[in-house]
Design a protein around this motif. Structure first.
Motif, PDB file in Angstrom:
ATOM      1  N   ILE A 139      12.294   7.141   3.461  1.00  0.00           N
ATOM      2  CA  ILE A 139      11.146   6.422   4.029  1.00  0.00           C
ATOM      3  C   ILE A 139       9.872   6.653   3.232  1.00  0.00           C
ATOM      4  N   ALA A 140       9.639   7.880   2.782  1.00  0.00           N
ATOM      5  CA  ALA A 140       8.418   8.168   2.031  1.00  0.00           C
ATOM      6  C   ALA A 140       8.457   7.502   0.656  1.00  0.00           C
ATOM      7  N   MET A 141       9.577   7.633  -0.026  1.00  0.00           N
ATOM      8  CA  MET A 141       9.689   7.013  -1.342  1.00  0.00           C
ATOM      9  C   MET A 141       9.521   5.503  -1.260  1.00  0.00           C
ATOM     10  N   VAL A 142      10.119   4.907  -0.238  1.00  0.00           N
ATOM     11  CA  VAL A 142      10.015   3.456  -0.068  1.00  0.00           C
ATOM     12  C   VAL A 142       8.573   3.049   0.222  1.00  0.00           C
ATOM     13  N   ALA A 143       7.917   3.749   1.122  1.00  0.00           N
ATOM     14  CA  ALA A 143       6.546   3.394   1.491  1.00  0.00           C
ATOM     15  C   ALA A 143       5.592   3.551   0.314  1.00  0.00           C
ATOM     16  N   ILE A 144       5.688   4.675  -0.382  1.00  0.00           N
ATOM     17  CA  ILE A 144       4.762   4.958  -1.490  1.00  0.00           C
ATOM     18  C   ILE A 144       5.003   3.986  -2.647  1.00  0.00           C
ATOM     19  N   THR A 145       6.276   3.775  -2.980  1.00  0.00           N
ATOM     20  CA  THR A 145       6.607   2.885  -4.093  1.00  0.00           C
ATOM     21  C   THR A 145       6.261   1.439  -3.756  1.00  0.00           C
ATOM     22  N   SER A 146       6.497   1.029  -2.519  1.00  0.00           N
ATOM     23  CA  SER A 146       6.188  -0.351  -2.119  1.00  0.00           C
ATOM     24  C   SER A 146       4.714  -0.664  -2.306  1.00  0.00           C
ATOM     25  N   ASN A 147       3.868   0.285  -1.978  1.00  0.00           N
ATOM     26  CA  ASN A 147       2.425   0.066  -2.151  1.00  0.00           C
ATOM     27  C   ASN A 147       2.080  -0.227  -3.593  1.00  0.00           C
ATOM     28  N   LEU A 148       2.761   0.441  -4.532  1.00  0.00           N
ATOM     29  CA  LEU A 148       2.506   0.193  -5.947  1.00  0.00           C
ATOM     30  C   LEU A 148       3.071  -1.155  -6.374  1.00  0.00           C
ATOM     31  N   LEU A 149       4.322  -1.413  -6.004  1.00  0.00           N
ATOM     32  CA  LEU A 149       4.980  -2.636  -6.467  1.00  0.00           C
ATOM     33  C   LEU A 149       4.286  -3.897  -5.981  1.00  0.00           C
ATOM     34  N   SER A 150       3.629  -3.834  -4.827  1.00  0.00           N
ATOM     35  CA  SER A 150       2.960  -5.023  -4.290  1.00  0.00           C
ATOM     36  C   SER A 150       1.554  -5.205  -4.833  1.00  0.00           C
ATOM     37  N   ASP A 151       1.090  -4.246  -5.628  1.00  0.00           N
ATOM     38  CA  ASP A 151      -0.245  -4.337  -6.224  1.00  0.00           C
ATOM     39  C   ASP A 151      -0.192  -5.287  -7.423  1.00  0.00           C
ATOM     40  N   THR A 152      -0.870  -6.408  -7.310  1.00  0.00           N
ATOM     41  CA  THR A 152      -0.800  -7.440  -8.351  1.00  0.00           C
ATOM     42  C   THR A 152      -1.377  -6.978  -9.687  1.00  0.00           C
ATOM     43  N   THR A 153      -2.126  -5.901  -9.674  1.00  0.00           N
ATOM     44  CA  THR A 153      -2.726  -5.383 -10.913  1.00  0.00           C
ATOM     45  C   THR A 153      -1.674  -4.999 -11.936  1.00  0.00           C
ATOM     46  N   TYR A 154      -0.491  -4.586 -11.466  1.00  0.00           N
ATOM     47  CA  TYR A 154       0.494  -3.978 -12.370  1.00  0.00           C
ATOM     48  C   TYR A 154       1.658  -4.903 -12.705  1.00  0.00           C
ATOM     49  N   HIS A 155       1.671  -6.115 -12.167  1.00  0.00           N
ATOM     50  CA  HIS A 155       2.616  -7.168 -12.584  1.00  0.00           C
ATOM     51  C   HIS A 155       4.080  -6.734 -12.540  1.00  0.00           C
ATOM     52  N   PHE A 156       4.481  -6.083 -11.455  1.00  0.00           N
ATOM     53  CA  PHE A 156       5.864  -5.635 -11.370  1.00  0.00           C
ATOM     54  C   PHE A 156       6.842  -6.797 -11.185  1.00  0.00           C
TER      55      PHE A 156
END
Length: 637
Positions: free
Chosen positions: A413-430
């Motif tokens: 749950i923690a890995m998913v929550a923390i990583t999801s916040n990054l992946l959804s940030d349009t700044t980093y074009h994932f």
């Protein structure tokens, strides 16, 4: 009306230890609120019994359904002051501007000081910017200055304020005013963003040095954060080294954060050696953010000498940022990591590597092989921090994208929550990094409501972003954990519990009348031994200590949730509240406040109050063990 202002303070209710719930109608009202059954609960607003009207009105402060606004408006003219007060509170909790007219009209004819104060505070929660004058353009007698102070504060939290509201707050600091008036004004000055306080520097400093309440003084220390003045630096530095309450020192340090490092570093160095670890931690955190290479030798030596593990980890991270001998500090960090048996120290050491890109292999290895969730959580956060660096190398982007994919696939749950916040940030074009987003759905398949609400919120946002959708699925916990009324009926209204920790004992009085669902949940968990052996996993200096997580990293819980119970209470020193990831998502985690935290009022359930052992609460650190939680018997109450 049955009771005028002059007689309110003389009315005393009979003292009894029997809670409210021997009355079946009261049970029905609270149960309907628990089930969020607005339609059935509305009927009680018309009841002949004033107490039932009061309880059902206050219940809408938790339900927060705008359908109740018209009827609550009618109750503002009820014959009973307590009913009018409850209706005003619930209207404020709606945060709906349609309540403004109702409150203003009722205020003009109200003769109860208690109710006027509540109406003014409620008005602060619902006025819009063009309506802000409605708060202060009226006769302000001394008796209602408390309501004005808190109305200004509530409005200011929503960025609704003007120059007049700030001038009022300054005037309300006058020592002739009541403690609660001064406290509300001080928190307005401390917490409202964008205030220009330059011309009020003298008044704030005078109030800080003279006020008899440490709670007011600590808020005023925070208010000085945006005043670029040598006089302020000197005053706050004196507060830090003086024989003051540690909470004033902590807030003074935080206020200095906005100043130039060269001007404040002596105060920071002094604070590192303070006998209270919260002061030292706060100083270390600021040093981490602001120190430069000129302090390399001092900070490196301070890191190696530090006896507190949290201070040591922060300072090692600071030294790593500013030193030219990065490989040596990195070696020290790895050595400390391998020799420690404290998972929270290990987690803090991984956090200390958040700015050191060359340490990513070490972080990855320790994150995915972690023996404790706190380590994996900190490692994931460190990897995310590295990836967010503006100068992150292009050649490493594919490797990190794969790392984050693996983190998602764990279903943690923690890995998913923390990583999801990054992946959804349009700044980093994932979006450009992955050929398929099946891994996101794999992660989602491993999560479920109500337990994983926090992770699902951000994961659904991430999936919507990757699929180019504007609509994000709502993650709402449906009603799933009814209150155990049979248990509640056995709990006296002054029931106490004893929290034994390896720092000492803390006694808390449960607020069963105000938060029966939360109290029942806590008692059930305590009697089952659920909390025994768990840790306080989160400590924020001069804010909260938090425990009750079955993972020990703040992301844990059980597969149920309880409802938010937002009675008309204020967070003060030693208030015990339920942690949540949003309304109606509470479960097993709870916190104790170090000092008044009014920005939590009406947002987080208060279900208990510390009655003994606040000295222990102030000593609690991350990792402090909760040895047991005992529901005390009749002989011990």
């Amino acid at each position: 009306m049955l009771c005028i202002a002059a007689c309110e303070s003389k009315v005393k209710k009979p003292v009894t230890n029997v809670n409210l719930f021997s009355d079946s109608v009261v049970v029905d009202i609270y149960d309907l609120a628990d089930r969020r059954d607005t339609e059935a609960l509305l009927a009680y607003l018309d009841h002949d019994n004033a107490e039932y009207r009061r309880l059902s009105a206050e219940a809408f402060g938790s339900v927060k359904d705008t359908m109740a606004i018209p009827k609550l408006g009618i109750l503002l003219n009820d014959d009973h002051a307590e009913v009018r007060k409850a209706a005003a509170y619930a209207l404020g909790q709606s945060y709906d501007s349609s309540a403004v007219r109702l409150l203003v009209q009722a205020l003009s004819g109200e003769d109860s000081v208690m109710v006027k104060n509540q109406m003014l505070e409620a008005l602060g929660k619902v006025v819009t910017q063009p309506q802000i004058e409605l708060l202060y353009k009226r006769p302000i007698e001394d008796e209602i200055k408390e309501g004005l102070a808190w109305g200004l504060y509530r409005a200011g939290l929503r960025s609704v304020y003007d120059g007049v509201t700030t001038e009022w707050a300054i005037n309300l600091l006058d020592s002739a005013n009541t403690y609660l008036t001064r406290l509300g004004a001080a928190h307005y000055l401390a917490r409202i963003k964008g205030l220009d306080l330059k011309k009020y520097q003298k008044e704030i400093i005078d109030a800080l040095t003279r006020d008899q309440s440490v709670n007011v003084r600590m808020a005023l220390a925070s208010a000085l954060k945006n005043l670029n003045s040598k006089a302020v630096i000197e005053l706050l530095s004196k507060e830090i080294i003086g024989d003051n309450d540690y909470r004033v020192k902590v807030n003074s340090l935080k206020a200095l954060y906005n100043y130039e490092y060269e001007e404040i570093k002596v105060a920071l160095y002094n604070a590192l050696t303070d006998k209270n670890v919260n002061v030292a931690i706060t100083a270390a955190d600021i040093i981490y953010e602001k120190a430069d290479s000129s302090d390399e030798i001092y900070i490196t030596e301070a890191a190696l000498k530090a006896t507190n593990w949290r201070v040591k980890a922060i300072l090692l991270g600071s030294a790593l940022k500013i030193t030219n001998s990065k490989s040596e500090i990195f070696r020290q960090i790895k050595e400390q990591y391998e020799s420690s048996k404290n998972p929270y120290f290990k987690a803090a050491l991984l956090t200390s590597l958040s700015d050191y890109l060359k340490g990513y292999d070490f972080i990855i290895t320790k994150t995915f092989a972690a023996e404790h969730p706190a380590i994996a959580t900190a490692g994931t956060e460190a990897l995310v921090s590295l990836r967010m660096q503006p100068s992150f190398p292009e050649e490493l982007k594919p490797a990190f994208a794969d790392i984050f994919k693996q983190a998602m696939e764990t279903g943690d749950i923690a890995m998913v929550a923390i990583t999801s916040n990054l992946l959804s940030d349009t700044t980093y074009h994932f979006k450009e990094e992955y050929d398929s987003i099946d891994f996101l759905y794999t992660a989602k398949s491993k999560l479920s409501l109500p337990k994983d609400n926090e992770a699902l919120q951000v994961l659904n946002k991430t999936i919507a972003y990757f699929e180019g959708k504007d609509d994000i699925p709502v993650t709402v916990n449906e009603f799933n954990h009814p209150i155990d009324w049979d248990l509640i009926k056995t709990i006296p209204q002054n029931q106490k519990v004893l929290v034994k920790t390896d720092k000492g004992d803390i006694t808390m009085r449960l607020l069963v009348n105000e938060a029966p669902g939360s109290v029942a949940n806590f008692v059930q968990l305590a009697k089952s031994g659920y909390f025994n052996g768990k840790n306080f996993h989160r400590v924020v200096p001069n804010f909260v200590v938090q425990g009750g997580c079955n993972r020990g990293d703040g992301y844990g819980g059980e597969n149920y949730s309880i409802r938010s119970e937002l009675a008309n209470l204020r967070y003060q020193e030693g208030s015990v509240g339920m942690a949540s990831a949003g309304k109606d998502t509470e479960g097993t985690q709870w916190f104790i406040t170090h000092s008044p935290t009014p920005h939590l009022d009406g947002r987080y359930t208060i279900f208990a109050q510390v009655t003994d052992g606040m000295d222990v609460v102030h000593q609690v650190e991350v990792g402090t063990v909760i040895q047991s939680v005992e529901v005390l018997g009749d002989k011990q109450k």
